[in-house]
Design an enzyme around this catalytic site. Structure first.
Site: not given
Ligand code: DQA
Length: 148
Positions: A9-10, A17, A22, A74, A77, A87, A98, A100, A107, A111
């Protein structure tokens, strides 16, 4: 080889954002970076973004069904909330990295938890968009074969 590059998301709002977290480059810029990198390395990349948790689960399962060689994810949230994503990666046993963009460990307290991390072969944080390319290289260079 074929990799799935999944964003939660996002992340479609990259560039808009919180640029202090980011950066100023867009999701389209990220896709272009990944496309160029994967073309140079001769690997097929299936790149997807969704704001929905279940859709990420579906795509992890699809990566398995399509016999992908690994996943870069990624989860946004959902990193901090989703047992379903943990799972799904556990179930498929696909080597998963993973990523980020921000340095999540520096942070907010909420998180600091990552459910999916326990099923991942590697975690990359705080390297900006470059982190995705590092994750791809890790999988291509055999990191995904590490014991899990
Ligand atoms: C994120 C870090 C997460 O805490 C956050 O909710 C994101 C982006 C990152 O890429 O740094 O949406 O995954």
């Amino acid at each position: 080889m074929k990799l799935y590059i999944l964003n939660g998301p996002n992340l479609n709002l990259l560039g808009v954002r919180e640029p202090e977290q980011y950066g100023s480059r867009s999701y389209a810029d990220l896709l272009e970076m990944i496309r160029a990198h994967c073309a140079a390395r001769g690997v097929e990349a299936v790149c997807r973004q969704t704001n929905h948790e279940g859709t990420l689960v579906d795509w992890i399962q699809e990566a398995y069904a399509e016999r992908a060689d690994g996943i870069v994810i990624n989860p946004g949230a959902y990193t901090h909330t989703s047992v379903a994503l943990l799972d799904a990666v556990k179930a498929t046993r696909l080597p998963t990295v993973e990523v980020h963009i921000s340095r999540v460990e520096a942070r907010e307290a909420f998180r600091q938890v990552s459910y999916i991390r326990a099923a991942c072969v590697k975690t990359i944080t705080g390297h900006g968009l470059q982190g995705y390319l590092e994750a791809i290289d890790f999988l291509l260079d055999g990191g995904g074969e590490a014991p899990r």
